[in-house]
Design a protein around this motif. Structure first.
Motif, PDB file in Angstrom:
ATOM      1  N   ALA A 251       0.837  -1.208   0.000  1.00 48.45           N
ATOM      2  CA  ALA A 251       0.000   0.000   0.000  1.00 48.45           C
ATOM      3  C   ALA A 251       0.867   1.252   0.000  1.00 48.45           C
ATOM      4  O   ALA A 251       1.284   1.724  -1.052  1.00 48.45           O
ATOM      5  N   LEU A 333      19.259  12.151  -4.460  1.00 46.43           N
ATOM      6  CA  LEU A 333      17.836  11.846  -4.654  1.00 46.43           C
ATOM      7  C   LEU A 333      17.145  11.609  -3.313  1.00 46.43           C
ATOM      8  O   LEU A 333      16.009  12.024  -3.090  1.00 46.43           O
ATOM      9  N   ILE A 336      16.309  14.772  -1.630  1.00 43.53           N
ATOM     10  CA  ILE A 336      15.122  15.430  -2.218  1.00 43.53           C
ATOM     11  C   ILE A 336      13.857  14.802  -1.636  1.00 43.53           C
ATOM     12  O   ILE A 336      12.973  15.487  -1.142  1.00 43.53           O
TER      13      ILE A 336
ATOM     14  N   THR B  69      -1.969   6.246  -1.960  1.00 38.00           N
ATOM     15  CA  THR B  69      -1.737   4.802  -1.876  1.00 38.00           C
ATOM     16  C   THR B  69      -2.687   4.144  -0.867  1.00 38.00           C
ATOM     17  O   THR B  69      -2.763   2.932  -0.806  1.00 38.00           O
ATOM     18  N   ALA B  70      -3.388   4.969  -0.091  1.00 37.96           N
ATOM     19  CA  ALA B  70      -4.286   4.411   0.930  1.00 37.96           C
ATOM     20  C   ALA B  70      -5.694   4.249   0.356  1.00 37.96           C
ATOM     21  O   ALA B  70      -6.134   5.053  -0.465  1.00 37.96           O
ATOM     22  N   GLU B 136       2.999  20.228  -0.881  1.00 38.51           N
ATOM     23  CA  GLU B 136       4.439  20.006  -0.806  1.00 38.51           C
ATOM     24  C   GLU B 136       4.848  18.661  -1.411  1.00 38.51           C
ATOM     25  O   GLU B 136       5.925  18.531  -1.974  1.00 38.51           O
ATOM     26  N   HIS B 137       3.934  17.669  -1.289  1.00 42.04           N
ATOM     27  CA  HIS B 137       4.250  16.365  -1.867  1.00 42.04           C
ATOM     28  C   HIS B 137       4.478  16.481  -3.372  1.00 42.04           C
ATOM     29  O   HIS B 137       5.400  15.896  -3.922  1.00 42.04           O
ATOM     30  N   ILE B 140       7.862  18.022  -4.114  1.00 41.77           N
ATOM     31  CA  ILE B 140       8.980  17.092  -3.888  1.00 41.77           C
ATOM     32  C   ILE B 140       9.046  16.053  -4.999  1.00 41.77           C
ATOM     33  O   ILE B 140      10.115  15.775  -5.537  1.00 41.77           O
ATOM     34  N   ILE B 141       7.886  15.495  -5.328  1.00 39.59           N
ATOM     35  CA  ILE B 141       7.855  14.469  -6.388  1.00 39.59           C
ATOM     36  C   ILE B 141       8.328  15.084  -7.708  1.00 39.59           C
ATOM     37  O   ILE B 141       9.054  14.448  -8.482  1.00 39.59           O
ATOM     38  N   ARG B 143      10.433  17.549  -8.060  1.00 44.44           N
ATOM     39  CA  ARG B 143      11.890  17.703  -7.981  1.00 44.44           C
ATOM     40  C   ARG B 143      12.594  16.368  -8.223  1.00 44.44           C
ATOM     41  O   ARG B 143      13.601  16.292  -8.915  1.00 44.44           O
ATOM     42  N   PHE B 144      12.031  15.302  -7.642  1.00 47.13           N
ATOM     43  CA  PHE B 144      12.615  13.973  -7.796  1.00 47.13           C
ATOM     44  C   PHE B 144      12.611  13.571  -9.277  1.00 47.13           C
ATOM     45  O   PHE B 144      13.625  13.126  -9.818  1.00 47.13           O
ATOM     46  N   HIS B 145      11.468  13.781  -9.927  1.00 48.76           N
ATOM     47  CA  HIS B 145      11.366  13.415 -11.335  1.00 48.76           C
ATOM     48  C   HIS B 145      12.283  14.284 -12.194  1.00 48.76           C
ATOM     49  O   HIS B 145      12.864  13.801 -13.174  1.00 48.76           O
ATOM     50  N   ALA B 147      15.135  15.480 -11.221  1.00 45.54           N
ATOM     51  CA  ALA B 147      16.500  14.967 -11.017  1.00 45.54           C
ATOM     52  C   ALA B 147      16.729  13.717 -11.853  1.00 45.54           C
ATOM     53  O   ALA B 147      17.780  13.552 -12.483  1.00 45.54           O
ATOM     54  N   ILE B 148      15.723  12.825 -11.888  1.00 50.26           N
ATOM     55  CA  ILE B 148      15.828  11.599 -12.695  1.00 50.26           C
ATOM     56  C   ILE B 148      15.955  11.972 -14.182  1.00 50.26           C
ATOM     57  O   ILE B 148      16.749  11.395 -14.923  1.00 50.26           O
ATOM     58  N   VAL B 151      19.463  13.060 -14.956  1.00 47.71           N
ATOM     59  CA  VAL B 151      20.398  11.927 -15.074  1.00 47.71           C
ATOM     60  C   VAL B 151      20.186  11.214 -16.409  1.00 47.71           C
ATOM     61  O   VAL B 151      21.141  10.867 -17.113  1.00 47.71           O
ATOM     62  N   THR B 152      18.909  11.032 -16.764  1.00 47.07           N
ATOM     63  CA  THR B 152      18.596  10.364 -18.027  1.00 47.07           C
ATOM     64  C   THR B 152      19.150  11.177 -19.200  1.00 47.07           C
ATOM     65  O   THR B 152      19.646  10.616 -20.188  1.00 47.07           O
ATOM     66  N   TYR B 226      -4.219   2.108  -7.669  1.00 46.86           N
ATOM     67  CA  TYR B 226      -4.477   2.836  -6.425  1.00 46.86           C
ATOM     68  C   TYR B 226      -5.930   3.284  -6.271  1.00 46.86           C
ATOM     69  O   TYR B 226      -6.241   4.012  -5.331  1.00 46.86           O
ATOM     70  N   PHE B 232      -1.506  10.826 -13.216  1.00 44.19           N
ATOM     71  CA  PHE B 232      -0.089  10.678 -12.875  1.00 44.19           C
ATOM     72  C   PHE B 232       0.820  11.255 -13.969  1.00 44.19           C
ATOM     73  O   PHE B 232       1.870  11.789 -13.676  1.00 44.19           O
TER      74      PHE B 232
END
Lengths: 394, 273
Positions: A251, A333, A336, B69-70, B136-137, B140-141, B143-145, B147-148, B151-152, B226, B232
């Protein structure tokens, strides 16, 4: 000359191409390594957090997470009943609440309160001062606070914490500064005894617990403890650490597992494509050379090993560089993702495990083999005489 | 709070008119409920003091990125019904107390002053300003993407550069001949740059088209996985433009580097003479 020496000479003949190939494999290899660490990072990190408390079983009233569902009623008698089970070594009831405090700058701020018994295992780690003691009659009850709370409100052992959210306002004496396993960044946290909790939250129902922390007997193990609790109190919900993690795996933490799976697949495919392209072009440019070697007596098998060695050098070299690069990238990462609100500061998304390293190596070996397949087929099926004639004419 | 649902025969409860509730789509499906059904709700985990409620409707909870996810097993009750259900029997004032009150100010800029004043007037009340702006989520997500993606992009650049070096190497004799025929280096370089640009543009456009074509599949998978209506992946014109704009200079750079290493060499070296 061994196939590896031969492959090394072949690669070093065109250093720019070899370096670019290695760079490409190193970058995608680093991404692959990171995704392998991410796929289980949260689970491994969360297990460490859960185990650090010293309790291997959690008991709640429903399947809801602690604090999110109805509390365990008749907490005192339930605790005593469970303590009598021979499979259990310790049972500690815990309550959670949020109170307001007056901050130094005149505002109010929330503080997460844990009501429990005096520390027995790893409920928190004492950093400064004295641990929470049993409340003596009379005087202010004791409280232990986390470093964020202490720093922001300039609290030290002996300081007084005033809660205006309870009417009339309640006061506690700080006995020590502690570190909670699940504290989040910037969160003010405090722990008091169950009596202290009732004092801080006078309107809260008595004799309830949001969670019962259970430690199994060392010889019995958590599974036996869970079975004993379920047998004795089927109305309660007992979870071992593995069961909690299994639930989170399917989950709450599943998104990052899926993201890591997708990105790991893309990274592997990318590495495969890169090495296949480089090797195929390299073979195509050396058809005459390969045919000449065959004419000189080099067997198909030997040519195959030469190309496999070239693929292994490219992928292996890139894969080796990918490990420190991946660890460095994972730190970035991780920093972050750890800024997400409401996450325990000790929780990590990217955790190094030997398993991740083994899988990384496995994926790269597979990529090297598959990448070499087409160029090998090309070189092995090469018509020697026709190719040499064509090379001569050209 | 809603701990236990007990299903009763509608016949038994037909005479009484239980209060209405709304249930989330997830709860309705998970427990096989239906509209008009009477269910028993209790605030106690063991189902004590359960009360009947009739399902008047189904709602889709507002997607929450921090909780996607819940499972959203939720029900909405009228406040008096919830208070009556949750109140401890015999507990004074419990049926007239709430956990929080949402307040919308005429001028949101007054929030701090309002909080101070309310805090001073009601010492037992905690005033917390609701979060504003981007979640904020999400930030952050994102920013993470990003960064990925970075790199890619480095990996892709290495790949493109390797391809361009190979291409340049394959044409070293042609380049030597062209130079012998009198074509200036700049002309050959421009050709290589154009080639790099075309490869990068074609790759970027293919990438955008591929992402556009597959975004539905990705969304469908995660929405199914989910049980959420959150989107997404969405390829917007801005993202597509950013992708192409980033790819083009990389293509030009790759072409330039690959060709320059070749064109620096003397003509006879290029012709391998």
């Amino acid at each position: 000359m061994s196939p590896f020496e031969f492959a090394w000479r072949s690669l070093s003949r065109q250093p720019a191409r070899a370096v670019l190939g290695l760079t490409g494999v190193a970058v995608v290899g680093a991404l692959l390594f990171d995704m392998l660490m991410l796929s289980r990072g949260l689970i491994v990190s969360f297990r460490d957090l859960l185990e650090s408390t010293g309790f291997d079983v959690r008991v709640t009233a429903t399947e809801a997470l602690p604090g999110m569902g109805p509390p365990v009623a008749d907490a005192a008698s339930t605790t005593e009943e469970l303590r009598r089970l021979p499979e259990l070594a310790a049972v500690v009831p815990a309550r959670f609440g949020v109170a307001s405090i007056d901050t130094r700058n005149g505002k109010t701020a929330p503080v997460a309160f844990i009501g429990s018994e005096t520390r027995r295992r790893g409920e928190w780690k004492l950093v400064e001062g004295a641990d929470l003691g049993d409340d003596a009659d009379g005087g202010r009850p004791e409280v232990v606070v986390n470093r964020t709370f202490a720093r922001e409100e300039r609290l030290a052992p002996g300081s007084i914490v005033r809660l205006p959210s309870a009417l009339p306002a309640r006061e506690f004496r700080v006995s020590g500064i502690v570190e909670f396993p699940f504290e989040t960044a910037g969160e003010r946290m405090a722990a008091v005894t169950l009596r202290g909790f009732a004092y801080a939250f006078p309107s809260a129902r008595r004799d309830e617990a949001d969670l019962l922390l259970v430690a199994s007997q060392p010889g019995a193990g958590s599974e036996a403890a869970v079975a004993a609790i379920r047998r004795t109190r089927p109305d309660l919900h007992a979870f071992s650490i593995e069961e909690v993690l299994e639930r989170l795996r399917h989950a709450e933490f599943s998104y990052f597992r899926q993201v890591s799976f997708v990105l790991a697949t893309i990274a592997s495919f990318f590495a495969l494509l890169l090495v296949t392209t480089l090797l195929t072009v390299s073979v195509n440019q050396r058809l005459g050379e390969v045919a000449a070697l065959r004419a000189l007596g080099f067997s198909r098998r030997r040519i195959t090993f030469d190309l496999l060695a070239e693929s292994a050098l490219l992928v292996g070299g890139g894969g080796l560089v990918a490990i420190p690069l991946g660890l460095l990238l994972a730190r970035g990462l991780d920093s972050i993702l750890r800024r997400m609100p409401d996450l325990p500061t000790r929780l990590h998304f990217f955790v190094f495990e030997p398993r991740a390293l083994a899988l990384h190596a496995g994926f790269l070996v597979l990529a090297a083999l598959v990448a070499a397949a087409y160029p090998v087929a090309l070189a092995a099926r090469l018509p020697i005489a026709a190719t040499l004639r064509k090379e001569n004419v050209s | 709070m809603i701990a236990r649902l007990v299903f009763l025969s509608p016949v038994l409860l037909a005479l009484a008119v239980p209060p209405e509730i709304l249930v989330s789509r997830g709860l309705l499906q998970e427990r096989g409920l239906h509209l008009g059904q009477v269910v028993m709700l209790s605030a106690d985990a063991r189902g004590a003091n359960a009360r009947p409620f009739r399902i008047a409707g189904v709602y889709e909870p507002t997607p929450d990125p921090s909780r996607f996810t819940a499972k959203r097993l939720e029900a909405r009750l009228h406040l008096p019904d919830l208070l009556a259900l949750a109140a401890e029997p015999g507990e004074a004032g419990a049926a007239d107390s709430v956990g929080a009150i949402n307040i919308a100010l005429k001028d949101p800029a007054d929030a701090e002053a309002f909080a101070r004043e309310l805090g001073a007037r009601s010492p037992g009340v905690s005033v917390v300003r609701a979060a504003a702006g981007d979640d904020e989520h999400f930030v952050i997500i994102e920013r993470f993407h990003a960064a990925i993606s970075f790199v890619t992009m480095i990996g892709s650049t290495a790949f493109l550069l390797a391809l361009m070096v190979i291409r340049a190497d394959e044409r070293r004799e042609v380049a030597g001949l062209l130079r012998l025929l009198g074509l200036p280096r700049r002309r050959i370089l421009a050709q290589a740059l154009l080639e790099g640009l075309c490869i990068a543009a074609a790759g970027a456009i293919f990438g955008v088209l591929f992402a556009t074509a597959t975004q539905g599949v990705v969304n469908a998978f995660f929405q199914w996985r989910y049980d959420t209506t959150l989107v997404f992946v969405r390829v917007t014109p801005a993202i597509a433009a950013r992708c192409v704009v980033l790819a083009l200079p990389l293509g030009v750079m790759a072409g330039l580097i690959a060709s320059w290493t070749l064109l620096r060499q003397p003509v006879l070296d290029l012709l391998r003479r």
